[in-house]
Design an enzyme around this catalytic site. Structure first.
Site, PDB file in Angstrom:
ATOM      1  N   ASP A 102       0.870  -1.179   0.000  1.00 38.99           N
ATOM      2  CA  ASP A 102       0.000   0.000   0.000  1.00 38.99           C
ATOM      3  C   ASP A 102       0.909   1.233   0.000  1.00 38.99           C
ATOM      4  O   ASP A 102       2.143   1.110  -0.061  1.00 38.99           O
ATOM      5  CB  ASP A 102      -0.954  -0.016   1.216  1.00 38.99           C
TER       6      ASP A 102
ATOM      7  N   TYR B  52     -16.463  -4.627   7.458  1.00 38.27           N
ATOM      8  CA  TYR B  52     -15.225  -3.876   7.700  1.00 38.27           C
ATOM      9  C   TYR B  52     -14.948  -3.878   9.207  1.00 38.27           C
ATOM     10  O   TYR B  52     -15.568  -3.151   9.987  1.00 38.27           O
ATOM     11  CB  TYR B  52     -15.345  -2.459   7.126  1.00 38.27           C
TER      12      TYR B  52
ATOM     13  N   HIS C 113      -2.685   3.394  -4.574  1.00 35.37           N
ATOM     14  CA  HIS C 113      -2.141   2.893  -3.300  1.00 35.37           C
ATOM     15  C   HIS C 113      -0.698   2.391  -3.464  1.00 35.37           C
ATOM     16  O   HIS C 113      -0.303   1.416  -2.816  1.00 35.37           O
ATOM     17  CB  HIS C 113      -3.022   1.747  -2.752  1.00 35.37           C
TER      18      HIS C 113
ATOM     19  N   GLU D 112      -9.608   2.804  -5.453  1.00 29.50           N
ATOM     20  CA  GLU D 112      -9.276   4.186  -5.096  1.00 29.50           C
ATOM     21  C   GLU D 112      -8.046   4.725  -5.837  1.00 29.50           C
ATOM     22  O   GLU D 112      -7.144   5.286  -5.220  1.00 29.50           O
ATOM     23  CB  GLU D 112      -9.052   4.278  -3.573  1.00 29.50           C
TER      24      GLU D 112
HETATM   25  C1  ACM Z   1     -10.943  -0.490   0.116  1.00 24.86           C
HETATM   26  O1  ACM Z   1     -11.485  -0.467   1.242  1.00 24.86           O
HETATM   27  N1  ACM Z   1     -10.310   0.581  -0.339  1.00 24.86           N
HETATM   28  C2  ACM Z   1     -10.970  -1.693  -0.705  1.00 24.86           C
END
Ligand code: ACM
Length: 635
Positions: free
Chosen positions: A205, A446, A279, A355
């Site tokens: 990342d 999450y 990322h 993203e």
């Molecule tokens: C993510 O939570 N950006 C996959």
């Protein structure tokens, strides 16, 4: 007559004590079917673990069971192959013939005074049977040191069990914060106990590149290290030019193999994620030419890298995207994925895709030239072009790709899998397009989000209560289940600095994930789930593992009444709790006012305190929240 009825009642009562109700067991995930019998099986130091003579590949299961039993019992159980099982022992047997009901990962388990019989079609099924067996013991079986008993009792029961989903995953982000090989193994141990079978390892990342790539050594020499910061991640200052890189770490290829082998023994596949094209600041810090605008970058140190305006597209503050217009980027990815494919036997590699800010791509000559050459009409479709190239690289290594929702913006190889994270929208769309989906949505999966009232939980921008996690049905309406490959929960670690807090964030919510990834939807029952997890809390105490007690804490809802005066409403996730409160700065106990409905906040009060009790014993944590904070919530 009265005397006879009385006697009958006594007999019925004593019978009910012998024939236990089936819900006096505490198994997670809840088995498909369970039937309680009479009596029990006694495990003693002379119990033998017997295996079918012709059954190959199950010695590993017997070895692990013996090791697990030894910790608390102190018994060094023998295990051996036999032509015929003998009474009073543990029996592990592979199924001959077909049992289409239990499938590849299911099992049958039968406990009686004659022994503990486990049968399955595969070693994985037998392994799951042993995990259920361990949960049939009293919680002290999880003790890290020996508890002296002559015999350990297991209640009689007949269980038939098999999973709902083939993919039952947990993701761990080791890029934002690094976790050692031993910690990763502990994570895998706990996954296995609750019958998860995919460990998604988020290895790269902006904040760190954590996997050794021999053809690009700087990825870990430079990309794995940054200044050490403690506090609230994402709000730190950008590192000063001379600030030393004292925090980080990475896994050597030998360590990766060690983890993959360790997980395989517990029937867990490991899927590596190399998150591209966005990322990627850590990779770009190591090899700046991978970016559209090469510069002197550093891996993110918990400072802000991306901006998310309320209106308009998000953008990056540093060029953290691999440049889709540079051929050397695809050469880089080809070499990286060659090494990755050799390390991970699982058929899938995760290519990220989430993203990816486009603001640097928009200004890049390389991207402009690519768009012209390939006739790509928009900057968004540049990412589709990139995804297509990466899919081909992955296929050339004999693997299939999986990626986050955003990979779906263009055409995909029909073998590519979509991991649906932005609520369930992407997964619904993917299934419509006949693509396979793994559901791992923000809306209930999450585990990095807060799990209780923000006044007591370590701060994160969003909340997912245990109840929300548990009560969700993972297949959204209208989705054809045949495209649902499975389900997963994700643990991003921006705010998780150490393994104890990692455990706090994962448990008990991952118990809910375990239940809905394994157990049929019609077995869902919230009070029963709470009863089971409370038994596992005791197991965790014996095992010295941390879990969040957040489900006991009150949830505070602030409202204004018709006169615009501040009022407080208290809520609970579970039934049977009493909540006691104060406004006078002192610590409430069960002699204080008990919550029974909307409370008016006294005009001069400056602090509100509340705590949950059950059966006159404190059970939640003391929540203290200033009246100023309550006022903010009411706006
Ligand atoms: C993510 O939570 N950006 C996959």
């Amino acid at each position: 007559m009265i005397r006879q009825i009385f006697l009958l009642l006594i007999i019925l009562f004593s019978l009910s004590k012998v024939v236990f109700p089936q819900d006096s067991l505490f198994i997670i995930p809840k088995p498909v079917s369970m039937e309680r019998g009479n009596g029990h099986f006694n495990l003693t130091r002379s119990t033998v673990i017997e295996m079918g003579e012709k059954d190959t590949g199950i010695e590993n299961v017997a070895t692990m069971l013996a090791a697990d039993l030894k910790k608390a019992t102190g018994f060094s159980l023998f295990f051996k192959k036999v032509t015929a099982f003998s009474d009073g022992n543990i029996h592990l047997k592979l199924y001959r013939g077909s049992d289409t009901l239990i499938g590849k990962e299911g099992y049958n388990l039968m406990i009686s005074s004659k022994g503990a019989d486990m049968t399955a079609a595969t070693p994985a099924g037998l392994f799951y049977a042993t995990q259920t067996l361990l949960q049939l013991f009293t919680p002290d079986i999880e003790s890290k040191s020996v508890i002296t008993k002559l015999a350990w009792k297991i209640p009689s029961v007949r269980i038939t069990d098999y999973p709902r989903f083939a993919w039952r995953g947990l993701m761990l982000d080791v890029a934002r914060h690094f976790f050692t090989v031993n910690e990763v193994k502990q994570f895998i141990d706990d996954m296995a106990k609750y019958k998860f079978n995919v460990f998604h390892w988020h290895l790269t990342d902006d904040d760190g590149w954590r996997i050794e790539i021999k053809s690009y050594p700087k990825l870990t020499e430079i990309g794995a290290w940054r200044p050490n910061r403690v506090g609230t991640y994402t709000f730190f200052q950008h590192p000063a030019p001379d600030e030393p890189n004292t925090y980080g770490g990475f896994y050597t290829q030998d360590q990766i193999k060690e983890v993959v082998n360790y997980a395989a023994k517990k029937f867990i596949n490991v899927i590596p994620e190399i998150d591209v094209p966005g990322h990627s600041l850590a990779a770009i810090a190591a090899y700046p030419n991978l970016a559209s605008f090469p510069g002197n970058y550093r891996p993110c140190s918990g400072d802000s890298t991306m901006v998310w305006p309320k209106d308009g597209p998000f953008y990056a503050l540093f060029d953290n995207s691999l440049c889709a217009g540079k051929e050397e980027v695809y050469e880089f990815l080809d070499k990286v994925f060659t090494e990755v494919a050799l390390l991970f036997p699982f058929e899938y590699i995760h290519i990220g895709g989430d993203e990816n800010a486009k603001n640097f791509w928009e200004k890049s000559d390389d991207i402009r030239q690519l768009m012209k050459k390939e006739n790509i009409p928009s900057i968004h479709q540049v990412q589709n072009y990139f995804t297509g190239r990466v899919e081909k690289i992955i296929r050339s290594k004999g693997k299939k790709a999986i990626g986050w929702d955003e990979i779906m913006e263009g055409e995909l190889d029909p073998e590519t899998v979509v991991m649906s994270w932005q609520k369930t929208k992407g997964g619904i769309e993917a299934a419509k397009r006949k693509l396979n989906v793994v559901f791992a949505p923000t809306s209930y999966a999450y585990l990095n989000y807060m799990q209780g009232d923000p006044s007591i939980e370590p701060p994160v921008h969003s909340t997912r209560l245990l109840k929300t996690c548990y009560e969700t049905e993972p297949i959204p309406d209208g989705v054809d289940p045949k495209y649902v490959k499975g389900v997963q929960a994700n643990l991003w670690t921006e705010q998780i600095y150490n393994y104890r807090h990692l455990q706090y964030m994962v448990w008990p919510r991952a118990f809910a994930v375990s239940d809905w990834s394994w157990t049929p939807a019609n077995r869902k029952n919230w009070p029963d789930f709470i009863r089971r997890i409370e038994n596992h809390f005791i197991r965790y105490s014996y095992a010295d593992k941390k879990y969040a007690p957040s489900m006991y804490d009150p949830l505070i809802v602030v409202k204004k009444d018709s006169d615009q005066e501040l009022t407080v409403q208290l809520e609970n996730q579970i039934d049977g709790l009493d909540m006691y409160y104060s406004f006078d700065n002192s610590f409430p106990d069960n002699y204080y006012p008990k919550y029974s409905g909307l409370i008016n906040v006294p005009k001069e009060a400056s602090l509100f305190r509340v705590i949950s009790y059950r059966h006159n014993k404190p059970i939640g944590r003391m929540i203290s929240i200033s009246i100023d904070e309550l006022k903010k919530r009411s706006n």
